[in-house]
Design a protein around this motif. Sequence first.
Motif, PDB file in Angstrom:
ATOM      1  N   THR A 193      28.436 139.174  25.401  1.00  0.00           N
ATOM      2  CA  THR A 193      28.588 140.202  26.428  1.00  0.00           C
ATOM      3  C   THR A 193      29.726 141.154  26.076  1.00  0.00           C
ATOM      4  OG1 THR A 193      27.711 138.753  28.163  1.00  0.00           O
ATOM      5  CG2 THR A 193      29.080 140.591  28.875  1.00  0.00           C
ATOM      6  N   MET A 194      30.817 140.617  25.561  1.00  0.00           N
ATOM      7  CA  MET A 194      31.952 141.454  25.168  1.00  0.00           C
ATOM      8  C   MET A 194      31.557 142.405  24.033  1.00  0.00           C
ATOM      9  SD  MET A 194      35.719 140.320  23.756  1.00  0.00           S
ATOM     10  CE  MET A 194      35.026 139.703  22.217  1.00  0.00           C
ATOM     11  N   GLU A 195      30.799 141.906  23.062  1.00  0.00           N
ATOM     12  CA  GLU A 195      30.368 142.744  21.944  1.00  0.00           C
ATOM     13  C   GLU A 195      29.403 143.835  22.403  1.00  0.00           C
ATOM     14  OE1 GLU A 195      30.720 139.442  18.338  1.00  0.00           O
ATOM     15  OE2 GLU A 195      28.906 139.547  19.574  1.00  0.00           O
ATOM     16  N   LEU A 196      28.550 143.515  23.361  1.00  0.00           N
ATOM     17  CA  LEU A 196      27.641 144.522  23.905  1.00  0.00           C
ATOM     18  C   LEU A 196      28.420 145.627  24.606  1.00  0.00           C
ATOM     19  CD1 LEU A 196      24.868 142.165  25.339  1.00  0.00           C
ATOM     20  CD2 LEU A 196      24.651 143.674  23.352  1.00  0.00           C
ATOM     21  N   GLN A 197      29.419 145.234  25.367  1.00  0.00           N
ATOM     22  CA  GLN A 197      30.264 146.212  26.048  1.00  0.00           C
ATOM     23  C   GLN A 197      30.959 147.106  25.020  1.00  0.00           C
ATOM     24  OE1 GLN A 197      33.232 144.459  28.573  1.00  0.00           O
ATOM     25  NE2 GLN A 197      33.981 146.400  29.332  1.00  0.00           N
ATOM     26  N   LEU A 201      24.490 133.611  25.219  1.00  0.00           N
ATOM     27  CA  LEU A 201      24.289 132.520  26.172  1.00  0.00           C
ATOM     28  C   LEU A 201      25.553 131.704  26.410  1.00  0.00           C
ATOM     29  CD1 LEU A 201      20.841 131.074  25.002  1.00  0.00           C
ATOM     30  CD2 LEU A 201      21.287 132.851  26.698  1.00  0.00           C
ATOM     31  N   TYR A 202      26.372 131.566  25.375  1.00  0.00           N
ATOM     32  CA  TYR A 202      27.507 130.644  25.448  1.00  0.00           C
ATOM     33  C   TYR A 202      28.808 131.340  25.070  1.00  0.00           C
ATOM     34  CZ  TYR A 202      23.704 127.242  25.410  1.00  0.00           C
ATOM     35  OH  TYR A 202      22.554 126.545  25.703  1.00  0.00           O
ATOM     36  N   ASP A 203      29.644 131.641  26.054  1.00  0.00           N
ATOM     37  CA  ASP A 203      30.962 132.160  25.732  1.00  0.00           C
ATOM     38  C   ASP A 203      31.885 130.987  25.410  1.00  0.00           C
ATOM     39  OD1 ASP A 203      31.787 131.002  28.165  1.00  0.00           O
ATOM     40  OD2 ASP A 203      31.741 132.909  29.258  1.00  0.00           O
ATOM     41  N   GLU A 204      33.139 131.278  25.085  1.00  0.00           N
ATOM     42  CA  GLU A 204      34.063 130.232  24.643  1.00  0.00           C
ATOM     43  C   GLU A 204      34.273 129.162  25.708  1.00  0.00           C
ATOM     44  OE1 GLU A 204      35.685 129.677  21.657  1.00  0.00           O
ATOM     45  OE2 GLU A 204      34.259 131.159  20.929  1.00  0.00           O
ATOM     46  N   ILE A 242      27.075 130.440  13.760  1.00  0.00           N
ATOM     47  CA  ILE A 242      26.435 131.733  13.575  1.00  0.00           C
ATOM     48  C   ILE A 242      25.651 132.069  14.835  1.00  0.00           C
ATOM     49  CG2 ILE A 242      24.362 130.753  12.497  1.00  0.00           C
ATOM     50  CD1 ILE A 242      24.201 133.356  10.842  1.00  0.00           C
ATOM     51  N   SER A 243      25.652 133.338  15.203  1.00  0.00           N
ATOM     52  CA  SER A 243      24.889 133.782  16.360  1.00  0.00           C
ATOM     53  C   SER A 243      23.969 134.916  15.950  1.00  0.00           C
ATOM     54  CB  SER A 243      25.837 134.277  17.471  1.00  0.00           C
ATOM     55  OG  SER A 243      25.083 134.831  18.536  1.00  0.00           O
TER      56      SER A 243
END
Length: 300
Positions: free
Chosen positions: A128-132, A88-91, A122-123
């Motif tokens: 999105t980057m990790e999913l890619q 939900l929240y990128d940098e 913690i998430s």
Amino acid sequence: MNFSAAKNEIMQLLSRVDIGAISKVIQWMKTSGELDDYFSDNDKVTLQSIAEDLRACLPVEATFSSESFAIQKAQQNPKPLVHVDAFLYDEDIVDALCEEGKMSRYYCLQCGSHRTAPLEFISHSFSTMELQYIFRHVLPDLSGQLVVDVGSRLGAVLYGGYLYSSAAKLVGVEISAEFIGLQKMIVEKYGFADRIEIIHADICSQVTLLQNADVVIMNNVFEYFLELDAQIRAWQCIRWNVRKKGSLLVTVPSITEALSPLQGKNVNEWVEELPLNYNVYLGKDSDPEGLEQIHLYRVL
């Protein structure tokens, strides 16, 4: 143009650059935001749109009051622990929320003083980057295969797998009715129902699903949501049912780290860890160190 042709074109171009400028060109390519458009695609835009929809339905911490055990667990951490959902929240969004005073990266070591320390984040979702990275660089071609996300929560893995892979079916198993409702809303809105299935259940009741899975994905799935005895029961279920030879597990943290507090037995008889290349360029915000939390295993 394929990789080999592109590589030759770039090498020819660099051969015409002044020696003193080559390092600057390479540094520009690695860090410049001017190249971002080449790493953005419709799939990434779709995931960002989904995240925006979900943010509108959740408090900033992206947790529900029913997650009392997870909230209590976070409060017991030696250092203040804050849940910031990476999907939900990128940098950039976190920075904006900090500027608005809705979020903070630091906590006060002594009220009234200027002594502060970084908060620990913690998430329970992949960014999105990790999913890619997972679906395009970690996992092989998933054509015709079944992917199971244990504790699917917001459904980020399901949406990423739908867009970034050719998996025949992606099944999310989630015990929270509130998160199930959010996942169903997204699946219906974006037309994902042809390949995504959502199951409202305890993973231990899904033995047949686990036995048939080609890929099982688990991200901080048990520690913050189950009592110790329930964690042991859940891991036993995973270990004794994810047995298809050659099937894959993607986990955060590593299985060894996850099982350590539970005094788990040696897992080398069950799975082997496969090496990953974390130095993959995914855009200017690539974070190889952040990717190192992701582990891949193959069932023996």
